[in-house]
Design an enzyme around this catalytic site. Structure first.
Site, PDB file in Angstrom:
ATOM      1  N   SER A 678      83.936  20.953  31.357  1.00 31.72           N
ATOM      2  CA  SER A 678      84.012  19.312  30.279  1.00 31.72           C
ATOM      3  C   SER A 678      82.768  19.466  29.555  1.00 31.72           C
ATOM      4  O   SER A 678      82.777  18.509  29.192  1.00 31.72           O
ATOM      5  CB  SER A 678      84.126  18.556  31.725  1.00 31.72           C
ATOM      6  OG  SER A 678      82.450  18.787  32.714  1.00 31.72           O
ATOM      7  N   LYS A 721      82.982  10.265  36.119  1.00 33.08           N
ATOM      8  CA  LYS A 721      82.709  10.185  34.767  1.00 33.08           C
ATOM      9  C   LYS A 721      81.923   8.859  34.079  1.00 33.08           C
ATOM     10  O   LYS A 721      80.771   8.459  33.338  1.00 33.08           O
ATOM     11  CB  LYS A 721      82.867  11.303  33.711  1.00 33.08           C
ATOM     12  CG  LYS A 721      82.761  12.479  34.873  1.00 33.08           C
ATOM     13  CD  LYS A 721      83.056  13.452  33.882  1.00 33.08           C
ATOM     14  CE  LYS A 721      83.583  14.987  34.292  1.00 33.08           C
ATOM     15  NZ  LYS A 721      84.558  16.012  33.233  1.00 33.08           N
TER      16      LYS A 721
END
Length: 772
Positions: A678, A721
């Protein structure tokens, strides 16, 4: 020593027997070649050589399969039997040694050396040896009882030493090898000495046999005596109406078996084991094993079942009382209750509460049990390596017990508890087995109605159990096991949620534990917020509770050691209690930076921000990656590097940048392992920023995987996140286009404070993240 003369004689091999000189006995002969040899000698001098076979299983022995020392014998009589065999009466004459095989076609014919008969008078040494042999043989006869007195009398009348040795040897139960050894000894003195050794050995063996026999007899007599006394005791107890002793135990166990309401097959097994227990002596080790087994079987809840309190409003109230937020989990439990209320029959679901430490997974399972009015039992799987921990040990092992699943059911006391399997991702496997494979049967609704425990040996029904598992990291759970569970992610708490949890639950609990009340200690909301921001950095609330415990301890000491009756904790007084702040709230830079971008990461401890820095120096094009990066993260960096090389002209970057510069990519906090795809677009953005000298906006965070063509691929952990970005003070988040559907999982309070941009190509990222 006897002298020998040469002769050619037909040979008759014998199976498992041996004939000494002077012996007279019957032989049954059936083999074709042996019959041919008999017919040959019957028309001549009726003398034939008898030797033993080395291997009795050989049907047609040759030169190598017979002993080369035998006895010359005279056939006194021959009779054909109806079954085709021939019975002969033979008398041993002399010892003979085979020198050569002359014919092996129709029958065996051999050249032999025949030794003369032993007719010499015994000398003094032989006379002494004869007396010793006779004395030992007489003692052997008394001990053995297999040799008659008539035989002993006939042996005592023999005067020739050689004949005495042969007759005595023929009456001893010797192996064919020992008899053959005596046959080969031509010297009479040697033969008598050998026989004396054999007699002494046989006497010792007989003595040992006699001792063992007496010991066994005594043991049997003792057992019979105990049995008789035990039966007498039973009769006396019956007359007195007492139920003490083993008979009382048996009756007590029988009553327990009848009251346990077991399935028919299990009840039959229990009564069978009870019958064995009744017959086995109480002193026997097996007695305690059987009793332990029966007690385990009767203590299990075979039919006992608690009644579910099917009231969704009440259950919702209880869940809200115990936990703040966690709407998804609560909704799933209420759905289960609603379906149960409609159907009255539903197999227990298997829920997996996945999330970082401290978010309340274990306590949530306890609340589920309370809301359903079910019994609760917890089993920790952390570090379990042995399959027998799940399935139990077989009863053949010393100290065998059922597996922990069956033990948990016994503790629960009902067949439909809420069963918490804690830390299911921490199971391991080694040479003792794979416990995760054993868990498949426990957690599979199609199999667990007949769960097999090695100790019980009978199937146990787990289909009505509501299994709840917890895990920090579902990626370490084996795929087949994960497939049987319904994953419910608990990402962590926002600041607002943490503040509410601290006010409603944690602070009250800690004040109670430390002997304080609301009049003695008050913590202001601003102080709570400061504790959350500057003294903790976690997805859960475990460390927050520790900090509140510290505040309570400090307050308790102030109240006890001074005349203060009330302590008020404010933002200004907080540092006096907890010390200087441990964490910096917000990771946002003070100003826009060149070559530094903020990424968003998802770890086992929840979401976090990740600063990625790039520096350039004149060199030869070396690419250096530091910061304890995993293989996947290194590959993301190389993919970003290759994409920039392929698009250097469009990005206004020197096409030779990779040859003239050394590039260093660093991710701070090098002690923390980092891996995952990511960070791909974050690395590419930081690298392009360094090469084009365009600044990265400080309030922008991003996450997404990058391909060699610059496409942005979706990633996981969007909720976690986003919460970490909100916590860090970022205002804009760049996410992959395919993750737009995950936005609904993000709490509303977090969404309100952030601007989300969804992109599908790196060019869009650069437009949003880089300045002019």
């Amino acid at each position: 020593m006897s002298k020998g003369n040469q002769r050619t004689i037909p040979l008759l091999p014998l199976r498992g027997m041996l004939v000494y000189p002077t012996m007279v006995l019957h032989l049954d002969v059936g083999r074709e070649r042996s019959v041919e040899a008999l017919e040959k000698v019957m028309v001549e001098d009726k003398e034939i050589l008898l030797t033993s076979q080395v291997d009795v299983s050989t049907d047609d022995p040759g030169e190598e399969e017979v002993y080369h020392f035998g006895t010359l014998a005279y056939i006194k009589q021959m009779l054909r039997l109806p079954n085709g065999t021939i019975r002969v009466l033979v008398e041993g004459l002399n010892r003979a040694r085979i020198e050569n095989f002359t014919d092996q076609d129709s029958y065996l014919e051999v050249e032999t050396t025949v030794f003369d008969s032993e007719t010499e008078e015994p000398d003094a040494e032989q006379e002494a040896l004869m007396r010793n042999v006779l004395e030992q043989f007489e003692q052997y006869t008394k001990m053995s009882k297999k040799v008659t007195n008539e035989t002993l009398t006939s042996v005592q009348d023999i005067k020739e030493p050689g004949r005495l040795a042969d007759i005595v040897a023929s009456h001893l139960p010797l192996k064919i090898e020992q008899k053959q050894r005596l046959l080969t000894l031509i010297d009479v003195t040697e033969r008598l000495e050998e026989l004396l050794d054999i007699l002494n050995n046989e006497k010792e063996v007989l003595g040992l046999e006699k001792k063992i026999g007496q010991r066994v007899k005594q043991s049997m007599e003792q057992t019979q005596k105990e049995y008789y006394l035990r039966e007498q005791m039973k009769a006396i107890q019956k007359e007195l109406g007492e139920k003490d002793g083993k008979s009382g135990e048996v009756e007590e166990l029988r009553e327990k078996i009848e009251a346990a309401e077991m399935p028919e097959n299990v009840e039959a097994k229990a009564f069978k084991e009870l019958g064995r227990y009744e017959k086995v002596p109480a002193s026997s080790a097996e007695s305690s094993v059987i009793r332990n087994y029966i007690e385990w079987i009767v203590s299990l809840p075979w039919q006992t079942e608690t009644t579910d309190h099917l009231d969704t409003k009440r259950a919702e109230r209880i869940l809200d009382e115990d936990h703040y937020g966690l709407d998804k989990v609560k909704e799933r439990v209420l759905e289960y209750l609603a379906v149960q209320e409609l159907t009255q029959e539903l197999k227990g679901p298997i829920l997996c509460l996945a999330g970082p430490p401290g978010v309340g997974k274990t306590s949530l399972a306890r609340s589920i049990a309370r809301s359903l009015d079910r019994n609760f039992v917890r089993m920790s799987l952390g570090g379990v390596r042995d399959e027998a921990e799940i399935r139990g040990h077989r009863r053949t092992y010393v100290g065998a017990m059922p597996g922990r699943v069956v033990q948990g059911m016994q503790k629960a006391g009902s067949k439909n508890p809420v069963f918490l399997l804690d830390e299911i991702d921490k199971m391991a496997s080694d040479f003792r087995g794979d416990p995760s494979s054993a868990m498949l049967e426990v957690l599979d609704p199609e199999q667990n109605h007949q769960f097999s425990d090695h100790f019980l040996e009978e199937p146990y029904d787990l289909s009505k159990v509501m299994f709840v598992t917890t895990a920090n990291n579902i990626s370490t759970i084996p795929e087949p096991l994960l497939d049987r569970m319904e994953i419910i992610s608990i990402a962590g708490y926002t600041e607002v949620e943490k503040k509410e949890i601290a006010k409603t639950y944690l602070l009250n609990r800690q004040m109670k534990d430390h002997g304080l009340n609301g009049r003695q200690l008050q913590v202001q909301d601003d102080a709570l917020l400061k504790i959350i921001r500057h003294y903790t950095k976690e997805a859960g609330v475990r460390n927050l509770e520790r900090q509140l415990a510290t505040v309570c301890r400090k307050a308790a000491r102030m109240i006890v050691s001074s005349e203060k009756k009330r302590v008020v904790v404010t933002v200004n007084t907080l540092e006096d209690m907890l010390g200087r702040p441990k964490h910096r709230y917000g990771q946002i830079e003070a100003e826009d930076q060149i070559g530094a971008a903020t990424g968003l990461a998802y770890t086992a401890g929840g979401g976090d921000t990740l600063s990625i820095e790039v520096s350039l120096a004149k060199g030869e094009g070396n690419l250096t990656l530091t910061g304890k990066l995993g293989d996947v993260m290194k590959e993301s960096a190389k993919a970003a590097f290759s994409y920039i090389r392929s698009r250097s002209s469009e990005l206004n970057i020197d096409p030779q940048f990779h040859e003239n510069n050394d590039i260093h990519i660093h991710v701070p906090e090098g002690a923390t392992p980092k891996d995952g795809p990511s960070a791909g677009i974050t690395m590419a953005t930081a690298l392009i920023s360094a090469l084009t000298e365009r600044k990265v906006y400080r309030e922008v965070g991003m996450t997404g995987e990058i391909t060699l063509r610059g496409r942005v691929l979706p990633v996981g952990g969007i909720k976690e996140k986003s919460m970490s970005a909100h916590r860090a003070g970022l205002s804009t988040i760049i996410l992959p286009k395919d993750n737009e559907k995950d936005l609904e999982d993000v709490p509303e309070s977090v969404r309100e404070g952030l601007t989300f941009h969804f992109v599908s190509h790196l060019d869009e990222v650069l437009e949003l993240a880089l300045g002019e």
